[in-house]
Design a protein around this motif. Structure first.
Motif, PDB file in Angstrom:
ATOM      1  N   PRO A   1       0.831  -1.210   0.000  1.00 46.58           N
ATOM      2  CA  PRO A   1       0.000   0.000   0.000  1.00 46.58           C
ATOM      3  C   PRO A   1       0.867   1.263   0.000  1.00 46.58           C
ATOM      4  N   THR A   2       0.344   2.309  -0.591  1.00 47.24           N
ATOM      5  CA  THR A   2       1.120   3.548  -0.752  1.00 47.24           C
ATOM      6  C   THR A   2       1.577   4.112   0.581  1.00 47.24           C
ATOM      7  N   LYS A   3       0.701   4.147   1.565  1.00 45.33           N
ATOM      8  CA  LYS A   3       1.069   4.740   2.853  1.00 45.33           C
ATOM      9  C   LYS A   3       2.127   3.912   3.573  1.00 45.33           C
ATOM     10  N   GLN A   4       2.066   2.612   3.393  1.00 46.16           N
ATOM     11  CA  GLN A   4       3.091   1.763   4.006  1.00 46.16           C
ATOM     12  C   GLN A   4       4.440   2.019   3.344  1.00 46.16           C
ATOM     13  N   VAL A   5       4.445   2.207   2.047  1.00 51.39           N
ATOM     14  CA  VAL A   5       5.687   2.529   1.336  1.00 51.39           C
ATOM     15  C   VAL A   5       6.199   3.908   1.778  1.00 51.39           C
ATOM     16  N   ALA A   6       5.282   4.845   2.034  1.00 50.50           N
ATOM     17  CA  ALA A   6       5.696   6.176   2.488  1.00 50.50           C
ATOM     18  C   ALA A   6       6.417   6.090   3.836  1.00 50.50           C
TER      19      ALA A   6
END
Length: 347
Positions: free
Chosen positions: A307-312
Motif C-alpha cells: 500500500p502507498t502509505k506503508q511505502v511512504a
C-alpha cells in the motif's frame, strides 16, 4: 542536613517539590519551594546531581542550575512514571524521579541552549499559524457551503471563493461583511506565514547541517530545519535504526516465548518531525508514480506490492537513517546510493 548525592525536582508554575537522598539512599530532603526560593536554595547547596522531568520550563531551570555548578539530568516523563508507587501527589512524583535518575541505564535528555530553543519557537510559531490558516479556510468553506457556494479543494481556491461571495448580491449584507472580515484575517495570516518562512529560510542558509539535509530528495527546508533543530546529539544514537526508532518509524515489538511478532510503527518521538518525513515521502511517491524526477527502482518495486502509505513510512524510515548518517559523518548526500534497497522495511 546531610549533603544529598542527588535531588529530583517535581516542577510546576509556582511550587517545586524536592526529594533528595544521600550516598546511603537515606532521604535527607523532602520539602517544597516557591519559585522565588529556588535560586537562593541551590546557591547555598554544595554541587550535586539534580534531576527534572523534561517538560515546559525544564531546560530553563537546567541552565540556571548548571550555572550554579550542579550537574543536571532531564528525564523523559514516561521513564519516571514507571517508578511511581501507588497514589499520586507531588511528593511521590519527586520520589519516583529520584529513584529513576539513579538507574545506570537511564537516558537523559540533552539540555537545549537558548539559541536552540529560539529555533524551536520559530518552528512552533509556524506550525500554529499554519493550523490557524487551515482552521480559517475550513470555516470559510463551511460557511460558503451553507449558501450553496462550493469551491474545489486547495488553498489557492479560497480567494476566488471570497470574490464570488463578494459579487453575489443574493447574499445578505451581514453575510458578505462577515466573509470580508474572514478574508482580511486570512490575508493577515498569510503575511505572517510569509514572514516566518523568510526567517526560516535565513536560518536554513546559515546552518550547514540544515543545508546538507535539504539535499535529501524527500526533505525540504522545513524538514531540514526541523531535523537539525529537534535532533539531540546524533552521536548519542548507536545506529541509524536507533534514530529511526526514536522517531517512531520502526515496528512495535510484541515478541514472547521465542516468537517474533512485529506490529505497526510505534509512533514514538516527535509527531511533527515524523509527519514532515512521511509527507515528504508521499511527495516523492507521487512523482515516482507520475514518472517525474529521477528513477527509484526499489521504491517502484515496493509500490507494486505494498500500500502507498506503508511505502511512504518505509521511505520516511530510510530518509531518517540517511539524515542520521549525514549528521554524524558530516558528509554530503550521495544521490547514487539512492538506488540501494533499504535493509529493513517497517511493518
Amino acid at each position: 542536613m546531610e549533603h544529598p548525592t542527588r535531588i529530583f525536582i517535581d516542577t510546576s508554575k509556582q511550587l517545586f517539590q524536592l526529594h533528595g537522598v544521600d550516598a546511603g539512599e537515606k532521604v535527607v530532603i523532602r520539602r517544597q519551594l516557591r519559585r522565588r526560593e529556588m535560586i537562593p536554595f541551590f546557591t547555598r547547596l554544595a554541587p550535586t546531581v539534580i534531576g527534572l522531568e523534561a517538560c515546559g520550563g525544564s531546560h530553563h531551570w537546567a541552565r540556571e542550575l548548571a550555572g550554579l555548578g550542579h550537574q543536571v539530568m532531564l528525564l523523559p516523563a514516561q521513564y519516571v512514571k514507571a517508578y511511581l508507587k501507588r497514589g499520586k501527589n507531588d511528593g511521590r512524583d519527586a520520589e519516583a524521579g529520584c529513584e529513576a535518575m539513579s538507574r545506570p541505564t537511564m537516558r537523559p535528555v540533552p539540555v537545549k541552549t537558548v539559541q536552540e530553543q529560539a529555533v524551536l519557537m520559530l518552528l512552533a510559531t509556524r506550525d500554529r499559524l499554519v493550523r490557524s490558516r487551515t482552521q480559517l479556510t475550513n470555516a470559510i468553506r463551511g460557511h460558503a457551503a451553507e449558501f450553496g457556494l462550493i469551491a474545489p479543494t486547495g488553498l489557492d481556491k479560497i480567494e476566488p471563493l471570497l470574490e464570488r461571495v463578494a459579487a453575489d448580491q443574493a447574499l445578505p449584507d451581514l453575510a458578505r461583511d462577515l466573509f470580508a472580515g474572514l478574508g482580511r484575517q486570512l490575508l493577515a495570516l498569510q503575511a505572517q506565514i510569509v514572514e516566518i518562512d523568510a526567517r526560516m529560510a535565513a536560518h536554513h542558509r546559515a546552518d550547514q547541517t540544515s543545508r546538507r539535509l535539504a539535499r535529501i530528495p524527500s526533505v525540504g527546508i522545513v524538514g531540514a530545519v526541523m531535523l537539525a533543530a529537534k535532533t539531540p546529539d546524533p552521536k548519542a544514537f548507536r545506529s541509524a535504526r536507533d534514530f529511526a526508532a526514536w522517531l517512531g518509524l520502526t515496528p512495535k515489538d510484541h515478541s514472547t516465548a521465542g516468537k517474533t511478532r512485529l506490529g505497526g510503527i510505534t509512533r514514538a518521538g516527535d509527531e511533527a518531525l515524523r509527519a514532515v518525513l512521511v509527507c515528504g515521502a508521499m511527495a516523492v511517491i507521487q512523482n515516482a508514480k507520475a514518472g517525474r524526477g529521477q528513477p527509484w527502482p526499489w521504491l517502484n518495486r515496493l509500490l507494486a506490492t505494498k500500500p502507498t502509505k506503508q511505502v511512504a513510512v518505509a521511505l520516511a524510515n530510510k530518509t531518517a537513517r540517511i539524515a542520521w548518517r549525514l549528521m554524524v559523518s558530516g558528509q554530503d548526500y550521495d544521490p547514487s546510493r539512492r538506488l540501494a534497497a533499504p535493509s529493513q522495511q517497517p511493518a
